[in-house]
Each structure stands twice: as structure tokens, then as C-alpha cells.
Scaffold this active site. Structure first.
Site, PDB file in Angstrom:
ATOM      1  CB  SER A  70      -0.962   0.001   1.196  1.00 50.34           C
ATOM      2  OG  SER A  70      -2.026  -0.895   0.974  1.00 50.34           O
ATOM      3  CE  LYS A  73      -4.672   1.458  -0.823  1.00 51.41           C
ATOM      4  NZ  LYS A  73      -4.312   0.323  -0.005  1.00 51.41           N
ATOM      5  CB  SER A 130      -4.366   1.596   3.787  1.00 51.79           C
ATOM      6  OG  SER A 130      -3.527   1.210   2.731  1.00 51.79           O
TER       7      SER A 130
END
Length: 294
Positions: A70, A73, A130
């Protein structure tokens, strides 16, 4: 080269920091000589740098490829911020994205199928808890499809000099074509933190989504970093914010920002053993690395 500084206040939690950097190209930023390889960390990949001048303080396989989980992101949010001029506009969270997210057990922020939050709410939803649905909603809003948005992410990576990075999706789900390095993520984070909205979200511990069509009373979520980090301080300094990541392939990852004696530092760690049920070895590495600062 010119020294550029911003005094930024970190949103919900009310932190402030003088964030400075030298305006230099990606090639100028990367270390001109081999950095000292530092052992004694859970994470097999690590890079600690000083923001002001890009000085490498600790490095461990910093140019070796790994799955970013993640941490992806951070790029998703940066590209969204650069392509959505009005962050107050409402954005649909498409119902069609949820079956795939459920199937892959992706992390979610709490937005509902068909909900219409503001773009800025999705920015915080992608960075703090997230949220996969927040990331995909931003991508589809900007480009009409995840594939089109991923193309923008890869274009941005090239522009930043992230020569060993390729994105295949916006959430960081495992994919053999999704790869990066600690050096490349440092370039990304240095660029992203110059955006005030990104900085505020990255350094917030929590966020309250105002009322929406499907959440008439609004709702709140927490940073996945500060959820695990009971005490953000270390001798002489403080961890200001960060973005965590985890998949079975990538293991525990963390990108973080800290300040000590008026100087700011960036740390990228990846590949630490464990999962959401084990001790947070990626965060323990961050505490160890920042505590080593002179």
C-alpha cells in the site's frame, strides 16, 4: 540549487513543521557515493535520508526491487491531487469496485457502494486507513478506469526519475509487474510532501468525514501508523506521519517522516516479517532508525 521551505500544519492532529528541501533533479538527489549498509533491522530494505539535502544516513538494499504493497497509494494520491482541481467536489464510490476488493481482502476506509464523499475525503481515506475503495474511486474519477490512471502513475514515476518502479494497480495489491525500490519511493515521498494537502493527510492521526448521502452523521477513521504507534517520540525528536503497507508478498512496509532538532528525515522500510497480528516490526525499525540519528 535553491533551498525551499514551507511551514505546514498537519491537519487534525495540529502538528507543525518547517519542511525544507533543495530544489534539485532526481539524479542530483541520489547518493553520489555508496552509502553505509546498516544491519540490525527486521526490514531487508531500508533507506533513511535527510530531507534538506538528500544525504543518505542509513541504507540497506536501497536499490533492490520489492513489492510496494500500500505504499503504492502515495503515488495514487499524488496523481489524484495533481488531476483534481477542486477537492471539494463530490466523487462517486462506484459499486462495481467492491466485489474485487472483497475477493482480494483489500483494506477499506469505510465508504459505501454508491456513496458521494468529497474528493478530499477520499484522499484521507486512501492514506490514513489505506482504503482500497477510496483509491479506486479517485482513479476512476480522474481517468475513467483503473488502467488509465495507472498509466498516469507510471508517467509520473518516470518524471520523478523513479527508474526502477512500475505500477500495475492503484491499491498495491500483489502483482509481479508492481515493483519499486527504497530509493524510488524516497523520490516519490520527497515530491509528494511538497503538496500541502498530501502533507496534512500524511501527518494526520485521524480524520472525520463530514456527513454524506449514505453517512448522514459522517464517520471517522485512523491512520494505520498511529494506530500501532503508541508513542511517536524518540530521543530529541518525533515521528510526524507515515503510510504503512502489507501484503503476503510484500510483508510489512512503511514510509515515514520525522523531525529532530528542526531537521526533517524520511525513512522507507520494506519486507519486514510479520503481518497485522504480529508486533509491528516495520514501525519498530522506524523507531530504531530515528533513534540512531545524531
Amino acid at each position: 540549487m535553491a533551498l525551499v521551505c514551507l511551514l505546514l500544519t498537519a491537519g487534525v492532529v495540529g502538528k507543525a513543521a518547517l519542511f525544507c528541501w533543495e530544489h534539485r533533479s532526481a539524479l542530483e538527489f541520489l547518493p553520489r557515493q555508496a552509502a553505509v549498509v546498516h544491519k540490525g533491522y527486521y526490514s531487508p530494505y531500508l533507506l533513511l535520508t535527510r530531507v534538506e539535502d538528500g544525504e543518505v544516513l542509513l541504507a540497506k538494499k536501497s536499490d533492490s526491487p520489492f513489492a510496494p504493497a500500500s505504499l503504492t497509494k502515495m503515488m495514487t494520491v499524488l496523481v489524484a491531487l495533481e488531476n483534481i482541481p477542486n477537492l471539494e467536489e463530490q466523487v462517486e464510490v462506484p459499486p462495481k469496485i467492491f466485489p474485487g476488493l472483497y475477493e482480494q481482502d483489500a483494506s477499506l476506509a469505510g465508504f459505501l457502494p454508491g456513496e458521494h464523499p468529497r474528493a478530499v475525503d477520499l484522499i484521507y481515506g486512501a492514506l490514513l486507513p489505506s482504503g482500497g475503495e477510496a483509491s479506486l474511486a479517485l482513479a476512476i474519477h480522474v481517468s475513467g478506469s483503473e488502467e488509465g490512471f495507472v498509466s498516469l502513475m507510471n508517467q509520473k514515476a518516470q518524471a520523478l526519475g523513479m527508474d526502477h518502479t512500475h505500477f500495475a494497480n492503484v491499491c498495491g495489491l500483489d502483482d509481479p509487474k508492481q515493483t519499486t525500490t527504497a530509493q524510488d519511493l524516497t523520490l516519490l515521498l520527497r515530491a509528494a510532501l511538497k503538496n500541502e494537502t498530501f502533507y496534512k493527510a500524511f501527518t494526520s492521526s485521524s480524520y472525520l468525514v463530514p456527513p454524506t448521502d449514505l453517512h448522514p452523521e459522517g464517520f471517522a477513521f485512523q491512520s494505520t501508523l498511529f494506530k500501532k504507534l503508541e508513542d511517536p517520540t524518540f530521543p530529541g525528536g518525533e515521528i510526524l506521519g507515515g503510510k504503512t503497507g502489507y501484503t503476503q508478498k510484500a510483508r510489512l512496509c512503511l514510509a515515514s517522516l520525522a523531525e529532530k532538532d528542526g531537521t526533517t528525515y524520511l525513512l522507507i522500510t520494506a519486507g519486514a516479517p510479520g503481518d497485522h497480528q504480529t508486533p509491528p516490526y516495520h514501525i519498530l525499525d522506524a523507531q530504531t532508525a530515528y533513534a540512531s540519528l545524531p
